[in-house]
Structure formats: C-alpha cells, structure tokens
Scaffold this active site. Structure first.
Site, PDB file in Angstrom:
ATOM      1  N   TYR A   1      60.861  87.474 -38.367  1.00  0.00           N
ATOM      2  CA  TYR A   1      59.779  87.627 -39.353  1.00  0.00           C
ATOM      3  C   TYR A   1      60.205  87.018 -40.690  1.00  0.00           C
ATOM      4  O   TYR A   1      59.481  86.208 -41.287  1.00  0.00           O
ATOM      5  CB  TYR A   1      59.411  89.117 -39.539  1.00  0.00           C
ATOM      6  CG  TYR A   1      58.574  89.330 -40.783  1.00  0.00           C
ATOM      7  CD1 TYR A   1      57.240  88.937 -40.820  1.00  0.00           C
ATOM      8  CD2 TYR A   1      59.135  89.873 -41.944  1.00  0.00           C
ATOM      9  CE1 TYR A   1      56.481  89.093 -41.976  1.00  0.00           C
ATOM     10  CE2 TYR A   1      58.387  90.037 -43.091  1.00  0.00           C
ATOM     11  CZ  TYR A   1      57.055  89.640 -43.111  1.00  0.00           C
ATOM     12  OH  TYR A   1      56.326  89.787 -44.266  1.00  0.00           O
TER      13      TYR A   1
ATOM     14  N   LYS B   1      58.857  83.572 -43.120  1.00  0.00           N
ATOM     15  CA  LYS B   1      58.517  83.510 -44.551  1.00  0.00           C
ATOM     16  C   LYS B   1      59.357  82.435 -45.245  1.00  0.00           C
ATOM     17  O   LYS B   1      58.857  81.670 -46.073  1.00  0.00           O
ATOM     18  CB  LYS B   1      58.751  84.876 -45.216  1.00  0.00           C
ATOM     19  CG  LYS B   1      57.811  85.957 -44.740  1.00  0.00           C
ATOM     20  CD  LYS B   1      56.367  85.666 -45.141  1.00  0.00           C
ATOM     21  CE  LYS B   1      55.385  86.631 -44.515  1.00  0.00           C
ATOM     22  NZ  LYS B   1      53.990  86.280 -44.717  1.00  0.00           N
TER      23      LYS B   1
ATOM     24  N   SER C   1      57.863  87.140 -49.246  1.00  0.00           N
ATOM     25  CA  SER C   1      58.447  88.483 -49.184  1.00  0.00           C
ATOM     26  C   SER C   1      59.839  88.478 -49.782  1.00  0.00           C
ATOM     27  O   SER C   1      60.569  87.483 -49.686  1.00  0.00           O
ATOM     28  CB  SER C   1      58.523  88.898 -47.715  1.00  0.00           C
ATOM     29  OG  SER C   1      59.310  90.047 -47.559  1.00  0.00           O
TER      30      SER C   1
HETATM   31  P1  NAD Z   1      48.228  93.306 -42.540  1.00  0.00           P
HETATM   32  O1  NAD Z   1      48.711  93.165 -41.147  1.00  0.00           O
HETATM   33  O2  NAD Z   1      47.597  94.592 -42.938  1.00  0.00           O
HETATM   34  O3  NAD Z   1      47.233  92.120 -42.910  1.00  0.00           O
HETATM   35  C1  NAD Z   1      47.310  90.848 -42.332  1.00  0.00           C
HETATM   36  C2  NAD Z   1      45.923  90.470 -41.859  1.00  0.00           C
HETATM   37  O4  NAD Z   1      45.979  89.161 -41.274  1.00  0.00           O
HETATM   38  C3  NAD Z   1      45.366  91.417 -40.799  1.00  0.00           C
HETATM   39  O5  NAD Z   1      44.061  91.811 -41.138  1.00  0.00           O
HETATM   40  C4  NAD Z   1      45.363  90.576 -39.516  1.00  0.00           C
HETATM   41  O6  NAD Z   1      44.311  90.933 -38.640  1.00  0.00           O
HETATM   42  C5  NAD Z   1      45.234  89.163 -40.067  1.00  0.00           C
HETATM   43  N1  NAD Z   1      45.808  88.126 -39.200  1.00  0.00           N
HETATM   44  C6  NAD Z   1      47.015  88.126 -38.583  1.00  0.00           C
HETATM   45  N2  NAD Z   1      47.188  86.987 -37.885  1.00  0.00           N
HETATM   46  C7  NAD Z   1      46.074  86.245 -38.085  1.00  0.00           C
HETATM   47  C8  NAD Z   1      45.651  84.967 -37.635  1.00  0.00           C
HETATM   48  N3  NAD Z   1      46.423  84.234 -36.834  1.00  0.00           N
HETATM   49  N4  NAD Z   1      44.448  84.512 -38.028  1.00  0.00           N
HETATM   50  C9  NAD Z   1      43.644  85.251 -38.839  1.00  0.00           C
HETATM   51  N5  NAD Z   1      43.988  86.474 -39.290  1.00  0.00           N
HETATM   52  C10 NAD Z   1      45.185  86.962 -38.912  1.00  0.00           C
HETATM   53  O7  NAD Z   1      49.477  93.001 -43.500  1.00  0.00           O
HETATM   54  P2  NAD Z   1      49.626  93.220 -45.064  1.00  0.00           P
HETATM   55  O8  NAD Z   1      50.583  94.329 -45.268  1.00  0.00           O
HETATM   56  O9  NAD Z   1      48.315  93.254 -45.714  1.00  0.00           O
HETATM   57  O10 NAD Z   1      50.391  91.884 -45.436  1.00  0.00           O
HETATM   58  C11 NAD Z   1      49.708  90.715 -45.846  1.00  0.00           C
HETATM   59  C12 NAD Z   1      50.702  89.578 -45.967  1.00  0.00           C
HETATM   60  O11 NAD Z   1      51.733  89.961 -46.888  1.00  0.00           O
HETATM   61  C13 NAD Z   1      51.407  89.227 -44.664  1.00  0.00           C
HETATM   62  O12 NAD Z   1      51.572  87.833 -44.605  1.00  0.00           O
HETATM   63  C14 NAD Z   1      52.745  89.922 -44.786  1.00  0.00           C
HETATM   64  O13 NAD Z   1      53.742  89.269 -44.051  1.00  0.00           O
HETATM   65  C15 NAD Z   1      53.010  89.804 -46.290  1.00  0.00           C
HETATM   66  N6  NAD Z   1      53.909  90.844 -46.803  1.00  0.00           N
HETATM   67  C16 NAD Z   1      53.639  92.158 -46.554  1.00  0.00           C
HETATM   68  C17 NAD Z   1      54.506  93.142 -47.049  1.00  0.00           C
HETATM   69  C18 NAD Z   1      54.254  94.597 -46.735  1.00  0.00           C
HETATM   70  O14 NAD Z   1      55.206  95.393 -46.843  1.00  0.00           O
HETATM   71  N7  NAD Z   1      53.043  95.016 -46.398  1.00  0.00           N
HETATM   72  C19 NAD Z   1      55.631  92.772 -47.793  1.00  0.00           C
HETATM   73  C20 NAD Z   1      55.866  91.431 -48.036  1.00  0.00           C
HETATM   74  C21 NAD Z   1      54.993  90.464 -47.531  1.00  0.00           C
HETATM   75  C1  WQD Z   2      62.241 101.336 -46.917  1.00  0.00           C
HETATM   76  C2  WQD Z   2      63.456 102.262 -46.934  1.00  0.00           C
HETATM   77  C3  WQD Z   2      64.649 102.290 -44.846  1.00  0.00           C
HETATM   78  C4  WQD Z   2      61.441 104.110 -42.484  1.00  0.00           C
HETATM   79  C5  WQD Z   2      60.120  96.035 -45.008  1.00  0.00           C
HETATM   80  C6  WQD Z   2      60.371  94.644 -44.511  1.00  0.00           C
HETATM   81  C7  WQD Z   2      60.183  93.667 -45.632  1.00  0.00           C
HETATM   82  C8  WQD Z   2      58.826  93.852 -46.295  1.00  0.00           C
HETATM   83  C9  WQD Z   2      58.559  95.273 -46.669  1.00  0.00           C
HETATM   84  C10 WQD Z   2      57.268  92.366 -45.313  1.00  0.00           C
HETATM   85  C11 WQD Z   2      64.685 101.668 -46.244  1.00  0.00           C
HETATM   86  C12 WQD Z   2      64.049 103.642 -45.125  1.00  0.00           C
HETATM   87  C13 WQD Z   2      62.192 103.563 -43.507  1.00  0.00           C
HETATM   88  C14 WQD Z   2      61.812 105.370 -41.960  1.00  0.00           C
HETATM   89  C15 WQD Z   2      63.640 105.448 -43.513  1.00  0.00           C
HETATM   90  N1  WQD Z   2      57.757  93.509 -45.415  1.00  0.00           N
HETATM   91  N2  WQD Z   2      63.270 104.224 -44.000  1.00  0.00           N
HETATM   92  N3  WQD Z   2      62.904 105.993 -42.489  1.00  0.00           N
HETATM   93  O1  WQD Z   2      62.759  97.708 -44.823  1.00  0.00           O
HETATM   94  O2  WQD Z   2      62.593  97.719 -47.360  1.00  0.00           O
HETATM   95  O3  WQD Z   2      61.054  96.340 -46.046  1.00  0.00           O
HETATM   96  O4  WQD Z   2      58.794  96.128 -45.537  1.00  0.00           O
HETATM   97  O5  WQD Z   2      57.640  91.342 -45.809  1.00  0.00           O
HETATM   98  O6  WQD Z   2      60.320  92.409 -45.078  1.00  0.00           O
HETATM   99  O7  WQD Z   2      61.690  94.559 -44.000  1.00  0.00           O
HETATM  100  O8  WQD Z   2      60.757  98.757 -46.000  1.00  0.00           O
HETATM  101  O9  WQD Z   2      59.466 100.820 -45.715  1.00  0.00           O
HETATM  102  O10 WQD Z   2      60.696  99.878 -43.722  1.00  0.00           O
HETATM  103  O11 WQD Z   2      61.995 100.897 -45.588  1.00  0.00           O
HETATM  104  O12 WQD Z   2      64.630 106.056 -43.943  1.00  0.00           O
HETATM  105  O13 WQD Z   2      61.192 105.906 -41.028  1.00  0.00           O
HETATM  106  O14 WQD Z   2      63.129 103.437 -46.171  1.00  0.00           O
HETATM  107  O15 WQD Z   2      65.911 102.418 -44.245  1.00  0.00           O
HETATM  108  O16 WQD Z   2      65.802 102.129 -46.939  1.00  0.00           O
HETATM  109  P1  WQD Z   2      61.937  97.636 -46.028  1.00  0.00           P
HETATM  110  P2  WQD Z   2      60.647 100.109 -45.186  1.00  0.00           P
END
Ligand code: NAD
Ligand code: WQD
Length: 337
Positions: A149, A153, A124
């Site tokens: 969190y 990562k 991330s």
């Molecule tokens: P998500 O929660 O929709 O998907 C994660 C999946 O993993 C879910 O289906 C959950 O049931 C499964 N899971 C969780 N723990 C588990 C375990 N112990 N064993 C087996 N399955 C398990 O999340 P997402 O948004 O699809 O994100 C996928 C990956 O990308 C995550 O690792 C997340 O941290 C990373 N990521 C997400 C974002 C984002 O904004 N969505 C941003 C950066 C990184």
């Molecule tokens: C985006 C912008 C908020 C909600 C997060 C995690 C990051 C990654 C992606 C996993 C910011 C603003 C948000 C609301 C708002 N996930 N906001 N009102 O914080 O950039 O990233 O998700 O790895 O680790 O931190 O994403 O969508 O929460 O926020 O004004 O109700 O929207 O302040 O500027 P963020 P976000």
C-alpha cells in the site's frame, strides 16, 4: 469550471465534497462504491442541500473517464480513489498496484487528453517509511516503505513528479495525510469500515458502543512517554478544508509539490483512549498485546509547509475529534447500513 472528486463517497472524500460544495465550488463526483455506499452519497446531498453530477465509474475505465471529461468542464481533480488497507495490500499486492498505480495512470492520461492538468493527490505519511525521525518534513527521504500500500503511494508521487517534469503545464499537489479521525459535526457522515477495523479510532468507537469487546493495544514497550505508539491524529474536517486550500494553490501554480497535512502534535494510544473516555463519558476496555509488524514508535508531522504555502492550519483538537467520532458512531451504530 468544475472540480472532479474521485473516491468522493469514501470517508475523506465525502467530507471534502461537503466543504467544497459549501464553499461554492462546482463539483463532479466519481466512485465505484468498492469501499463506500450510495447511502453516503445520499446523505452528502442532503447535507449540502443541493445536487451535483455523480458517476458510478472506476478510475481504471478509460472510456468512462473520457465521457466524464466530455460531459463536464473539469479544471482540476482531487484524487482520493484507491485501496487503503495496509494488511490486505500484503496479501493481494497486485490488486493494489492495479487499482492505485494503474488507476492513477489511466486517470492522468484521461486528464491530459482533456487538457485538464491539475491534480491534488491523496498521499500518506506512510511514504516517510521507518527511518525518518519525527517531526517529519517534506524534504526528508521517502520510499523506504514497509508494505505494498505504502509503495503505491510512493510510486504515484514519483509518477506525478515525472509527469510534471515532462510537461510544464502539469500541477500535482501530493498531500501527505497523517491519521485522519473524527466525523462531520452533524453526525450524519463518518468513517464506516467493513468488518473489524484496522485503524485505532474506529476500533475504539466500536468497543465503546459494545460492537467489539476490548481494544487490543499493539505494544506497550515503545520508547514513548507511556510505551504505546504515538501518532498525529487530524480531524477529517480540518483535512477536508486543507483540500480547499490545496485546490486554490493548484489553480495558481504549476509543478510538483508534497505537503504534510497533520497537526504537528503526537498522541499515544493510551492518550487517545483517555481522551475518548473523558470527552464522551464512556468506557473503552482494552488490553496490551504484542507490537504490530511494520508499526513505528512515533510518527507526527512538521505542519509548517502547509501553513506557509497554503495558509492552512488544523484547528480542531483531540477532544473535538473524539466527540465528533462518538456522535457519528452513536447515531449510526451500524454505519450506513
Ligand atoms: P475510502 O476507502 O473511505 O475512500 C476511497 C473511495 O475510493 C471509496 O469510496 C472507494 O469506493 C473508492 N474507490 C476505490 N477504488 C476505486 C476505483 N478503482 N475507482 C473508483 N473509485 C474507487 O478511503 P479514505 O480513508 O477516504 O481515503 C481516501 C484516500 O486517502 C485514499 O487514497 C487513501 O489511500 C488516502 N489516505 C487515507 C488515510 C486514512 O487513514 N484514511 C491516510 C492517508 C491517505
Ligand atoms: C495507530 C496506532 C497502532 C489499532 C495507518 C496506515 C497509514 C495511514 C493511516 C493510509 C498505532 C495502534 C491500532 C488497534 C492499536 N493510512 N493500534 N490497536 O498505523 O498509524 O497508520 O493509517 O495512508 O498508512 O498505516 O494507524 O490507526 O492503524 O494505528 O494499538 O487495534 O494505534 O499500533 O500505534 P497507523 P492506525
């Protein structure tokens, strides 16, 4: 030779499964349904018009993993499984370390045992922390993260680095995602958060559909063009396609690599609200409130390494991200329920 996808029923995983299957890869999917529903899996199978092995399994279950590697010939793993709610991670950090860090260690051990030493990992942009200026580049210092969190990562990236140093046969491609939004163009799969969304886009779409009243905008006094926070939003299908390229790269290389997956363009909260209203002809009532702890003013990628190494570039713009989110939201007002 197959690709194992952990967390394949989640938001990003489900979209990646569709693109991999459509591209002709043999896949095996694992999920424990902690943050996803069997209905997502059913719809993915329907979309790709084909079947693939699925295991309801936890990545912390060494025996379960052993069985998956025994029953399938897996060459590479795309590892999405993990917990991802920033706020929750502050309240229950041990769950996050156990699931994300512990789970990844158990998975890597099972992989090594089975002779499968290639992983594409969901990292991330959060690993860049508070102190780096955007555009964020992969060689900037990482680790000054603000929550458990983010620390999981960062730790996992380091663990994978140590693993690659210890064994020259290992490959770990850490993909640093920026802000994934949007949904599959069919409108049948998308993001389905539990309860009140933490992230901006699902909040916007739930306000637009009338499920939530008004969007709180966290801070309008940042040093940005309109005072609201700027982020690098990326279409989830572009992100999924980035995994295909990363997979091909992992099959041809060894060693550790970190690669940004973003567009390189930043949009503010107000930009996104305006784009959503314009693209979909809907209203998103909102109000300004105080900043959210841990938020940075600006965060966007330098995406050039992904283009150079993977030949990948995001192709879908903000309007398409907004239209596809709305198609999913309006066709499925209650998500997968
Ligand atoms: P998500 O929660 O929709 O998907 C994660 C999946 O993993 C879910 O289906 C959950 O049931 C499964 N899971 C969780 N723990 C588990 C375990 N112990 N064993 C087996 N399955 C398990 O999340 P997402 O948004 O699809 O994100 C996928 C990956 O990308 C995550 O690792 C997340 O941290 C990373 N990521 C997400 C974002 C984002 O904004 N969505 C941003 C950066 C990184
Ligand atoms: C985006 C912008 C908020 C909600 C997060 C995690 C990051 C990654 C992606 C996993 C910011 C603003 C948000 C609301 C708002 N996930 N906001 N009102 O914080 O950039 O990233 O998700 O790895 O680790 O931190 O994403 O969508 O929460 O926020 O004004 O109700 O929207 O302040 O500027 P963020 P976000």
């Amino acid at each position: 030779m197959a690709v194992l996808i952990t967390g394949g029923c989640g938001y990003i995983g489900s979209h990646t499964v569709v693109e991999l299957k459509n591209a002709g890869f043999d896949i095996v999917v694992l999920d424990n349904f902690y943050n996803s529903k069997p209905e997502a899996l059913r719809r993915v199978r329907e979309l790709v018009k084909g079947d693939f092995p699925f295991y309801e399994c936890d990545i912390r279950d060494a025996e379960g993993l052993r069985r998956i590697f025994k029953e399938n010939s897996i060459e590479v793993v795309i590892h999405f499984a993990g917990l991802k709610a920033v706020g929750e991670s502050v309240t229950i950090p041990l769950e996050y370390f156990e699931n994300n860090v512990g789970g990844t260690v158990t998975l890597c051990k099972a992989m090594s045992e089975a002779g499968c030493k290639k992983m594409v990992f969901s990292s991330s942009a959060t690993v860049y922390g508070m102190n780096n200026p955007s555009p964020l580049k992969e060689d900037m210092p990482v680790g000054a993260v603000t929550n458990p969190y983010g620390r999981t990562k960062y730790f996992i990236e380091e663990i994978l680095g140590d693993l690659c140093k210890s064994d020259s046969e290992w490959t770990a491609v850490c993909l640093r995602y920026f802000n994934p939004i949007g949904a599959h163009q069919s409108g049948t799969i998308g993001e389905d958060p539990n309860g009140i969304p933490n992230n901006l886009m699902p909040y916007i779409s739930q306000v637009a559909i009338g499920k939530l009243d008004k969007l709180p905008v966290f801070g309008n006094d940042y040093d940005t063009h309109d005072g609201t926070g700027v982020r690098d939003y990326i279409h989830v299908v572009d992100l999924a396609l980035g995994h295909l390229r990363a997979l091909e790269y992992a099959l041809e290389h060894t060693g550790w690599e970190a690669i940004n997956l973003g567009t390189g363009t930043g949009y503010s909260v107000l930009d996104l609200i305006n784009a959503f209203e314009k693209a979909n002809g809907v209203r998103v009532p909102h109000y300004f409130t105080s900043r959210r702890e841990g938020d940075v003013a600006v965060c966007y990628s330098d995406p050039s390494k992904a283009e150079r190494l993977l030949g990948w570039k995001a192709a879908r713009g903000i309007e398409e991200m907004c239209r596809d989110t709305w198609r999913w939201q309006s066709k499925n007002p209650r998500g997968y329920e």
